[in-house]
Design a protein around this motif. Structure first.
Motif, PDB file in Angstrom:
ATOM      1  N   PRO A   1       0.796  -1.227   0.000  1.00 44.28           N
ATOM      2  CA  PRO A   1       0.000   0.000   0.000  1.00 44.28           C
ATOM      3  C   PRO A   1       0.834   1.284   0.000  1.00 44.28           C
ATOM      4  O   PRO A   1       0.604   2.192  -0.798  1.00 44.28           O
ATOM      5  CB  PRO A   1      -0.835  -0.111   1.279  1.00 44.28           C
ATOM      6  N   LEU A   2       1.834   1.328   0.912  1.00 41.41           N
ATOM      7  CA  LEU A   2       2.617   2.544   1.087  1.00 41.41           C
ATOM      8  C   LEU A   2       4.107   2.257   0.911  1.00 41.41           C
ATOM      9  O   LEU A   2       4.702   1.519   1.702  1.00 41.41           O
ATOM     10  CB  LEU A   2       2.370   3.129   2.479  1.00 41.41           C
ATOM     11  N   ALA A   3       4.699   2.805  -0.116  1.00 41.64           N
ATOM     12  CA  ALA A   3       6.138   2.680  -0.339  1.00 41.64           C
ATOM     13  C   ALA A   3       6.843   3.697   0.558  1.00 41.64           C
ATOM     14  O   ALA A   3       6.642   4.901   0.394  1.00 41.64           O
ATOM     15  CB  ALA A   3       6.472   2.940  -1.803  1.00 41.64           C
ATOM     16  N   HIS A   4       7.630   3.195   1.489  1.00 46.17           N
ATOM     17  CA  HIS A   4       8.278   4.091   2.449  1.00 46.17           C
ATOM     18  C   HIS A   4       9.730   3.700   2.652  1.00 46.17           C
ATOM     19  O   HIS A   4      10.060   2.518   2.757  1.00 46.17           O
ATOM     20  CB  HIS A   4       7.544   4.035   3.788  1.00 46.17           C
ATOM     21  N   GLY A   5      10.577   4.699   2.689  1.00 52.66           N
ATOM     22  CA  GLY A   5      11.970   4.489   3.029  1.00 52.66           C
ATOM     23  C   GLY A   5      12.130   4.701   4.517  1.00 52.66           C
ATOM     24  O   GLY A   5      11.948   5.819   5.009  1.00 52.66           O
ATOM     25  N   GLY A   6      12.429   3.646   5.243  1.00 53.87           N
ATOM     26  CA  GLY A   6      12.503   3.730   6.687  1.00 53.87           C
ATOM     27  C   GLY A   6      13.749   4.441   7.178  1.00 53.87           C
ATOM     28  O   GLY A   6      14.666   3.820   7.705  1.00 53.87           O
ATOM     29  N   GLN A   7      13.769   5.739   6.989  1.00 50.66           N
ATOM     30  CA  GLN A   7      14.854   6.588   7.483  1.00 50.66           C
ATOM     31  C   GLN A   7      14.209   7.715   8.280  1.00 50.66           C
ATOM     32  O   GLN A   7      13.080   8.134   7.972  1.00 50.66           O
ATOM     33  CB  GLN A   7      15.677   7.145   6.323  1.00 50.66           C
ATOM     34  N   ALA A   8      14.919   8.207   9.281  1.00 52.22           N
ATOM     35  CA  ALA A   8      14.315   9.159  10.219  1.00 52.22           C
ATOM     36  C   ALA A   8      13.720  10.376   9.523  1.00 52.22           C
ATOM     37  O   ALA A   8      12.606  10.807   9.840  1.00 52.22           O
ATOM     38  CB  ALA A   8      15.355   9.592  11.248  1.00 52.22           C
ATOM     39  N   TRP A   9      14.433  10.953   8.558  1.00 55.84           N
ATOM     40  CA  TRP A   9      13.916  12.157   7.916  1.00 55.84           C
ATOM     41  C   TRP A   9      12.650  11.862   7.124  1.00 55.84           C
ATOM     42  O   TRP A   9      11.748  12.706   7.022  1.00 55.84           O
ATOM     43  CB  TRP A   9      14.975  12.812   7.037  1.00 55.84           C
TER      44      TRP A   9
ATOM     45  N   TYR B   1       0.887  -0.217   6.760  1.00 55.45           N
ATOM     46  CA  TYR B   1       0.758  -0.367   5.307  1.00 55.45           C
ATOM     47  C   TYR B   1       2.094  -0.469   4.579  1.00 55.45           C
ATOM     48  O   TYR B   1       2.126  -0.548   3.359  1.00 55.45           O
ATOM     49  CB  TYR B   1      -0.039   0.815   4.728  1.00 55.45           C
ATOM     50  N   VAL B   2       3.213  -0.432   5.311  1.00 51.71           N
ATOM     51  CA  VAL B   2       4.520  -0.542   4.659  1.00 51.71           C
ATOM     52  C   VAL B   2       4.960  -1.996   4.658  1.00 51.71           C
ATOM     53  O   VAL B   2       4.449  -2.823   5.424  1.00 51.71           O
ATOM     54  CB  VAL B   2       5.579   0.358   5.349  1.00 51.71           C
ATOM     55  N   ASP B   3       5.932  -2.319   3.814  1.00 49.96           N
ATOM     56  CA  ASP B   3       6.407  -3.697   3.695  1.00 49.96           C
ATOM     57  C   ASP B   3       7.600  -3.936   4.617  1.00 49.96           C
ATOM     58  O   ASP B   3       8.193  -2.989   5.151  1.00 49.96           O
ATOM     59  CB  ASP B   3       6.783  -4.008   2.244  1.00 49.96           C
ATOM     60  N   ALA B   4       7.968  -5.196   4.759  1.00 45.44           N
ATOM     61  CA  ALA B   4       9.053  -5.575   5.675  1.00 45.44           C
ATOM     62  C   ALA B   4      10.407  -5.037   5.235  1.00 45.44           C
ATOM     63  O   ALA B   4      11.329  -4.917   6.044  1.00 45.44           O
ATOM     64  CB  ALA B   4       9.122  -7.098   5.800  1.00 45.44           C
ATOM     65  N   GLY B   5      10.546  -4.692   3.964  1.00 45.23           N
ATOM     66  CA  GLY B   5      11.822  -4.184   3.471  1.00 45.23           C
ATOM     67  C   GLY B   5      12.002  -2.691   3.636  1.00 45.23           C
ATOM     68  O   GLY B   5      12.999  -2.121   3.184  1.00 45.23           O
TER      69      GLY B   5
ATOM     70  N   TRP C   1      14.690   6.921  -0.467  1.00 43.24           N
ATOM     71  CA  TRP C   1      13.429   7.438  -1.000  1.00 43.24           C
ATOM     72  C   TRP C   1      13.240   7.088  -2.469  1.00 43.24           C
ATOM     73  O   TRP C   1      12.128   6.779  -2.920  1.00 43.24           O
ATOM     74  CB  TRP C   1      13.348   8.953  -0.807  1.00 43.24           C
ATOM     75  N   ASN C   2      14.338   7.125  -3.250  1.00 48.31           N
ATOM     76  CA  ASN C   2      14.214   6.854  -4.684  1.00 48.31           C
ATOM     77  C   ASN C   2      13.886   5.391  -4.956  1.00 48.31           C
ATOM     78  O   ASN C   2      13.226   5.057  -5.947  1.00 48.31           O
ATOM     79  CB  ASN C   2      15.481   7.277  -5.424  1.00 48.31           C
ATOM     80  N   ASP C   3      14.331   4.493  -4.066  1.00 47.08           N
ATOM     81  CA  ASP C   3      13.971   3.086  -4.206  1.00 47.08           C
ATOM     82  C   ASP C   3      12.490   2.880  -3.900  1.00 47.08           C
ATOM     83  O   ASP C   3      11.831   2.022  -4.494  1.00 47.08           O
ATOM     84  CB  ASP C   3      14.834   2.225  -3.285  1.00 47.08           C
ATOM     85  N   ALA C   4      11.976   3.677  -2.966  1.00 47.97           N
ATOM     86  CA  ALA C   4      10.541   3.629  -2.681  1.00 47.97           C
ATOM     87  C   ALA C   4       9.750   4.139  -3.884  1.00 47.97           C
ATOM     88  O   ALA C   4       8.713   3.580  -4.248  1.00 47.97           O
ATOM     89  CB  ALA C   4      10.214   4.455  -1.437  1.00 47.97           C
TER      90      ALA C   4
END
Length: 422
Positions: free
Chosen positions: A191-199, A248-252, A258-261
């Motif tokens: 559902p939600l492409a997210h880069g798990g970084q603090a910013w 809604y984010v994936d395990a990865g 951000w660009n990979d998301a």
């Protein structure tokens, strides 16, 4: 440009021993100057960014100047090099910073020249949006020239993913957005492409605060640091909605860039990404077209704040007449309508001035230009109102809340403590 934890002046000065190899002038062997010569330090090193800054260089040369390009990868690194060179007595003519409080320490240390006469001549006070004026004009003096406006909380979605999930209507409220995310999950799409970084978690939080809390709550919490507003039920609902997005984010997601998301969305593997308008370069690289292959939502409603930031050039302190002429020429060139348009067309941003021909911009940028006509929606991102230390403090709270089982009540108290007036 993307938000990151800003480096304070003291931290930057610790980098005084930075090796000269970190600086890579792209035009160090420039021909002898016939007019004002400007060495410009910036961190625009990706393909789209490099193409954008070349538009400014070409405009400067067309105005009779000589441009020496010093590109340094990474915003923190670039700013540190700039400050070290100023302290070391070898300042560049101009340097890139973000539209934020990150160069306030540099101003207070007397390290910058102002460009008041250019600002007066070009009518910056009347031309520029208030959130930008309030950053670059300090104690009555203009210390930076803005190149563009970025909005960091756009909602991007894959048309193909929405079609597969049976989402026929673009979400117009937070409830509708959550409903769309549920449909994407049911269809087997991330559902939600997210880069798990603090910013990036701060970006998600800002989007929820703006869309759910609106202008009043956003400004009360971020600009005013109002403890009653932070302790309110309305803000608690914002924190709960922010944490709900994590389902809604994936395990990865953890550690993802951000660009990979964005690639997940452009490839149809994910349905939605909440991120700044710099992602358009990734969609373009994937040969996707706004309005056809992907959609963009500036706000879930007609009054949602448009959270703006952007890029500026600052002008290191010098009394050399030739260098001062070069700085003033650059300031004038940067705000020229043609330069503004050419830069933003390649950068993914929008111009800071509203009198350019918006039809030459992509569909999403045109949406942004339309929103900017409503001054009530022009609000700064967190870095516009908070110092680097304050922004870092709330970033720590938000990423801890996102990544742990922290109760919302504790997150709310920690957020209040991070912004408590001292």
């Amino acid at each position: 440009m993307h938000p990151n934890r800003m480096t304070a002046l003291a931290g930057a000065l610790l980098c005084a021993a930075l090796p000269l190899a970190a600086v890579s002038p792209l035009a160090s062997a420039a021909a002898p100057a016939r007019g004002p010569t400007a060495e410009v330090i910036h961190w625009w090193t990706s393909g789209g960014e490099s193409a954008a800054v070349k538009q400014v260089a070409q405009a400067y040369r067309a105005a009779g100047g000589t441009w020496i390009d010093t590109a340094i990868a990474g915003g923190d690194q670039s700013r540190a090099v700039t400050i070290n060179r100023i302290v070391g007595g070898n300042p560049p003519t101009a340097a890139q910073f973000n539209t934020s409080k990150q160069f306030l320490d540099v101003i207070e240390q007397g390290m910058l020249n102002n460009v008041d006469d250019v600002a007066a001549k070009e009518g910056w006070e009347q031309m520029l949006p208030a959130p930008i004026v309030n950053v670059i004009k300090v104690k009555g003096h203009w210390y930076a020239v803005p190149l563009n406006i970025h909005m960091q909380t756009w909602i991007w979605y894959s048309q193909a993913a929405f079609k597969k999930a049976g989402i026929a209507k673009e979400p117009a409220t937070m409830d509708e957005l959550f409903a769309a995310l549920d449909k994407l999950k049911a269809a087997g799409i991330v559902p939600l492409a997210h880069g798990g970084q603090a910013w990036q978690e701060t970006v998600l939080f800002s989007a929820v605060l703006a869309n759910l809390g609106g202008r009043e709550l956003y400004l009360a919490v971020i600009r005013d640091r109002d403890q009653k507003a932070i302790a309110s039920d309305a803000f608690k609902k914002v924190l709960l909605a922010f944490k709900r997005l994590q389902t809604y984010v994936d395990a990865g997601s953890p550690g993802r860039n951000w660009n990979d998301a964005t690639a997940m969305v452009s490839g149809g593997k994910a349905g939605v990404q909440i991120m700044g308008d710099w992602v358009k370069g990734e969609f373009t690289a994937a040969r996707q077209v706004a309005g056809k292959d992907y959609g963009c939502i500036a706000g879930l409603g007609p009054t949602v704040p448009y959270l703006i930031q952007g890029d500026v050039f600052v002008f290191p302190k010098t009394s050399n007449p030739a260098a001062v002429r070069a700085q003033k020429l650059l300031a004038s060139v940067v705000v020229a309508p043609a330069t503004q348009l050419a830069f933003s067309q390649l950068k993914g941003s929008i111009p800071v001035r509203m009198d350019v021909d918006a039809t030459k911009l992509d569909a999403c940028a045109q949406k942004g230009m339309a929103v900017m006509k409503d001054k009530a929606r022009q609000i700064g991102v967190t870095e516009v109102y908070l110092t680097p230390d304050q922004n870092g403090a709330i970033q720590d709270v938000l990423t801890a809340y996102w990544n742990t089982a922290m109760p919302v009540e504790k997150a709310q108290k920690n957020f209040a403590a991070a912004l408590k007036n001292s």
